[in-house]
Design a protein around this motif. Structure first.
Motif, short mmCIF file in Angstrom:
data_model
loop_
_atom_site.label_atom_id
_atom_site.label_comp_id
_atom_site.label_asym_id
_atom_site.label_seq_id
_atom_site.Cartn_x
_atom_site.Cartn_y
_atom_site.Cartn_z
N ILE A 86 -8.11 -21.47 -0.24
CA ILE A 86 -7.72 -22.96 -0.18
C ILE A 86 -7.09 -23.41 1.04
O ILE A 86 -7.72 -24.14 1.77
N CYS A 87 -5.91 -22.84 1.37
CA CYS A 87 -5.17 -23.00 2.63
C CYS A 87 -6.18 -22.59 3.74
O CYS A 87 -5.92 -23.22 4.77
N PHE A 88 -6.84 -21.59 3.75
CA PHE A 88 -7.54 -21.17 4.94
C PHE A 88 -8.57 -22.04 5.27
O PHE A 88 -8.99 -22.42 6.24
N LYS A 89 -9.23 -22.59 4.08
CA LYS A 89 -10.24 -23.66 4.19
C LYS A 89 -9.95 -24.99 4.77
O LYS A 89 -10.77 -25.53 5.50
N LEU A 90 -8.81 -25.14 4.38
CA LEU A 90 -8.19 -26.55 4.97
C LEU A 90 -7.62 -26.40 6.24
O LEU A 90 -6.89 -27.42 6.76
N GLY A 91 -7.64 -25.17 6.86
CA GLY A 91 -7.31 -25.09 8.25
C GLY A 91 -5.91 -24.87 8.51
O GLY A 91 -5.43 -25.30 9.75
N LEU A 92 -5.27 -24.34 7.72
CA LEU A 92 -3.67 -24.05 7.80
C LEU A 92 -3.68 -22.98 8.76
O LEU A 92 -4.06 -22.08 8.44
N PRO A 93 -2.94 -23.06 9.89
CA PRO A 93 -2.80 -22.02 10.83
C PRO A 93 -2.23 -20.58 10.39
O PRO A 93 -2.88 -19.56 10.53
N TRP A 94 -1.23 -20.65 9.57
CA TRP A 94 -0.70 -19.39 8.92
C TRP A 94 -1.64 -18.79 8.06
O TRP A 94 -1.63 -17.47 8.03
N ALA A 95 -2.31 -19.56 7.26
CA ALA A 95 -3.51 -19.00 6.38
C ALA A 95 -4.74 -18.26 7.18
O ALA A 95 -5.16 -17.16 6.48
N LYS A 96 -4.67 -18.61 8.30
CA LYS A 96 -5.81 -17.85 9.23
C LYS A 96 -5.23 -16.56 9.85
O LYS A 96 -6.12 -15.71 10.47
N GLN A 97 -3.87 -16.30 9.86
CA GLN A 97 -3.34 -14.99 10.40
C GLN A 97 -3.72 -13.89 9.49
O GLN A 97 -3.45 -13.74 8.22
N THR A 98 -4.23 -12.71 10.23
CA THR A 98 -4.72 -11.30 9.26
C THR A 98 -3.66 -11.16 8.48
O THR A 98 -3.86 -10.33 7.36
N TYR A 99 -2.30 -11.03 9.07
CA TYR A 99 -1.22 -10.58 8.21
C TYR A 99 -0.99 -11.21 6.83
O TYR A 99 -1.04 -10.63 5.70
N TRP A 100 -1.22 -12.38 6.78
CA TRP A 100 -1.11 -13.08 5.43
C TRP A 100 -2.25 -12.76 4.53
O TRP A 100 -2.30 -12.56 3.26
N LYS A 101 -3.60 -12.75 5.32
CA LYS A 101 -4.78 -12.16 4.47
C LYS A 101 -4.45 -10.97 3.82
O LYS A 101 -5.13 -10.67 2.59
N VAL A 102 -3.81 -10.06 4.64
CA VAL A 102 -3.72 -8.65 4.17
C VAL A 102 -2.74 -8.75 2.91
O VAL A 102 -2.86 -8.05 1.90
N ILE A 103 -1.58 -9.72 3.02
CA ILE A 103 -0.40 -9.75 2.31
C ILE A 103 -1.10 -10.23 0.84
O ILE A 103 -0.79 -9.52 -0.20
N PHE A 104 -1.91 -11.15 0.98
CA PHE A 104 -2.56 -11.80 -0.38
C PHE A 104 -3.51 -10.89 -0.98
O PHE A 104 -3.40 -10.67 -2.18
N SER A 105 -4.17 -10.11 -0.17
CA SER A 105 -5.17 -9.15 -0.83
C SER A 105 -4.50 -8.07 -1.58
O SER A 105 -4.94 -7.82 -2.76
N PHE A 106 -3.64 -7.49 -0.75
CA PHE A 106 -2.88 -6.23 -1.44
C PHE A 106 -1.92 -6.90 -2.63
O PHE A 106 -1.93 -5.90 -3.66
N LEU A 107 -1.42 -7.86 -2.71
CA LEU A 107 -0.73 -8.31 -3.92
C LEU A 107 -1.66 -8.61 -4.82
O LEU A 107 -1.19 -8.38 -6.17
N THR A 108 -2.87 -9.19 -4.62
CA THR A 108 -3.74 -9.28 -5.63
C THR A 108 -4.36 -8.07 -6.24
O THR A 108 -4.25 -7.75 -7.72
N ILE A 109 -4.71 -7.00 -5.58
CA ILE A 109 -5.15 -5.69 -6.00
C ILE A 109 -3.94 -5.01 -6.66
O ILE A 109 -4.21 -4.32 -7.80
#
Length: 219
Positions: A86-109
C-alpha cells in the motif's frame, strides 16, 4: 444466537471478498491482493464455527477445524506485505527502497514459518461446547508473537497514512482491534474478537480503496 452471529460474519466476509475482487480487477498480480487470501481464511473460519454443532463431534469436524489454524498461519502474516505494498503504491519514498522490501518480505516469511512450526505442526485439538457452539480448539495456548508483529506493522502504517494523506481508517481499525482485544478478556459470552476482526478487515479494504483511487489520480 452465537451460531447466527458466525453465519452472519461468514456472509459479511463473503461480501467483503466480492468488494475486494472488484477493487483488484484491474491489477490481479498485485501483492495487495494477499488481503483476499486472508478474507477467504476468515470466511472458512467463521463458517466452520457456525456449522460445528450441525456436523457434531468427531473426526470430520476435527479435520475441518485443523484447516482453520492452518489458514490462519499461512495467510495472516501476509498482511505485512499488504501494508508495505500500500505504501509502495502510494509512492512513499521509503517503501520503494529495496532494503524495506526485503525486510517486509523476510518478516512475512519468517512469521509464516514460525506459526507453522509452533502452532500447526503437532497441533492437538479438543472439542469444546460453549454458548451454543461446538468447536475444536487447541489444547495449549497459542503464541501471540505473529499477531503482535502484524498488528504493530498495521498500526505504524496506519499512523503514516494518517499523517501523510489524512487517511485515518487503517489507524482506527487497528486501534479498535487493540482496545477491543483487552475488553474481550472480560466479555466472553459473545464473539467480540471475531467482530473486531471484521472491522479490521473492513478498514483494510477501505485502505485498499483509498490506494486505488490515489493511484488512478496519479495516472
Amino acid at each position: 444466537m452465537n451460531t447466527f452471529i458466525y453465519f452472519f460474519l461468514a456472509f459479511g466476509y463473503l461480501c467483503l471478498l466480492i468488494w475486494g475482487l472488484i477493487l483488484s480487477k484491474k491489477s490481479v498480480l498485485n501483492l495487495t491482493n494477499v488481503l483476499l487470501l486472508v478474507i477467504i481464511g476468515l470466511i472458512y473460519d467463521n463458517f466452520i464455527i457456525a456449522i460445528g454443532r450441525f456436523i457434531g463431534e468427531g473426526n470430520l469436524l476435527q479435520g475441518l477445524s485443523y484447516g482453520r489454524f492452518l489458514l490462519h498461519a499461512l495467510f495472516t502474516p501476509t498482511l505485512i506485505l499488504f501494508a508495505w505494498r500500500i505504501c509502495f503504491k502510494l509512492g512513499l519514498p521509503w517503501a520503494k527502497q529495496t532494503y524495506w522490501k526485503v525486510i517486509f518480505s523476510f518478516l512475512t516469511i519468517g512469521l509464516i514459518l514460525y506459526e507453522l512450526l509452533t502452532s500447526v505442526i503437532g497441533l492437538k485439538l479438543r472439542s469444546k461446547e460453549e454458548h451454543g457452539l461446538l468447536t475444536y480448539e487447541r489444547i495449549d495456548s497459542a503464541s501471540p508473537v505473529m499477531v503482535i508483529f502484524v498488528t504493530l506493522v498495521l498500526l505504524i502504517v496506519g499512523i503514516i497514512l494518517m499523517k501523510k494523506f489524512h487517511f485515518s481508517w487503517l489507524f482506527i481499525g487497528t486501534t479498535v482491534m487493540i482496545v477491543g482485544s483487552l475488553l474481550a478478556r472480560w466479555i466472553t459470552h459473545i464473539p467480540i474478537m471475531n467482530g473486531l476482526e471484521f472491522l479490521l478487515i473492513l478498514s483494510l479494504l477501505l485502505t485498499r480503496q483509498f490506494q486505488v483511487r490515489e493511484s488512478e489520480k496519479l495516472n
